[in-house]
Design an enzyme around this catalytic site. Sequence first.
Site: not given
Length: 391
Positions: A34, A134, A136, A182
């Site tokens: 994501r 970052g 996820s 997330d």
Amino acid sequence: MQISLQDPVLASLAQAFPGQFGHSATLFACAPGRLEILGNHTDYNQGTVLSVAIDRFAKVAVAANPQAESGMVCRLYDVKGKSARQFRLDALDRKVPRDWANYIKGIVCEFNALGIVVPAFDMLVTGDVPLSAGMSSSAALEMAVVKALDKLCASGLDWQQMARIGQGAENHYVGANTGLMDQFSSLMGRQGHLIHSDFRSLQVANVPVPQGTSFVVANSHVKHNLTNEYNERRADCETASRLLGVEALRDVTPAQLEAGRSRLEERVYRRARHVVEEIDRVERGCRALEEGDVSAFGALMDLSHDSSRLNFENSCPELDTLVSLGRKLPGHLGARLSGGGFGGITVHLVESSQAEAYARQLEEGYLRETGLATQPMILHADDGAQVLSLA
Ligand code: GLA
């Protein structure tokens, strides 16, 4: 994407499974990474977030381990990393620090905690979500595993329970005190849409990605680790809400925070200010999208990054460089760090007609200013986690 064995990656997992484990996979699952578009560190403060599930996935193939004598043994193989793991279901407390299998063992523990007995299984794992960036990758793996084990155990979990299982694995097994954003994003994505999540009501709504825009994503290649600084930030937010006498920072408006400022030490005030203003920006961002005002939306992304840099201090020089390079490029609408911070990626909302050129110039500028390489990606909003059962 719609899950099927027509997908070349899943087809290759199906083909490789018997060679690895001596029998065929019966279940396949995929779950996306994501991007966090607006709403930084708001999820564990019961706030709101705009995020997007992307066309980068963790994919798994699974079957119950048919060997009676190994009734307690689960076997894992990461196709990309070429690394095998094996663990016993009656020795799940034996953790290997920083090992990728922890995410899967943590999930099994959470199933057990709900009273769901997970049988011994074999699993192939692969994926193209960049690691420690970052985006996820861990939640993507968790949600693919949860979807597959939910079917294997016929447990019939709803999506919120699935999200909580992933969060539980992070909090209890991996040791990162993360929120639910997330997992929500990986489960509830929809092609062409953002996800507006409310972490108090635990409801989500899909909002169309503005027409004619693209997400350009640049990896700073500064690896982030979410177990120390992340937990410190979270503790500061909890201190702020305690001192302000509210359940969560969700309950504080920017004006109320200013009124209560004298009760907070400077650092705690700045942490709280970031969160409170981020929640406000998410809501203003939704209104801007409804009104078709993409420039206003992009400007909020820029403000979000400035607040990360100054108030929450979860940026770093490399992320700041990417953002300021982007701000000077044609087609720029907004840019910010995305996710926990302290490294990882920046996400840039860009006019689609300029996206290729923007990505190229970001790459050149980053190399020029930092000596570091990055290959910016143009990513699209895709569907959430799915499972396919052949049984
Ligand atoms: C990480 C966590 C999320 C969220 C973001 C920051 O991605 O896993 O729960 O807190 O950081 O918004």
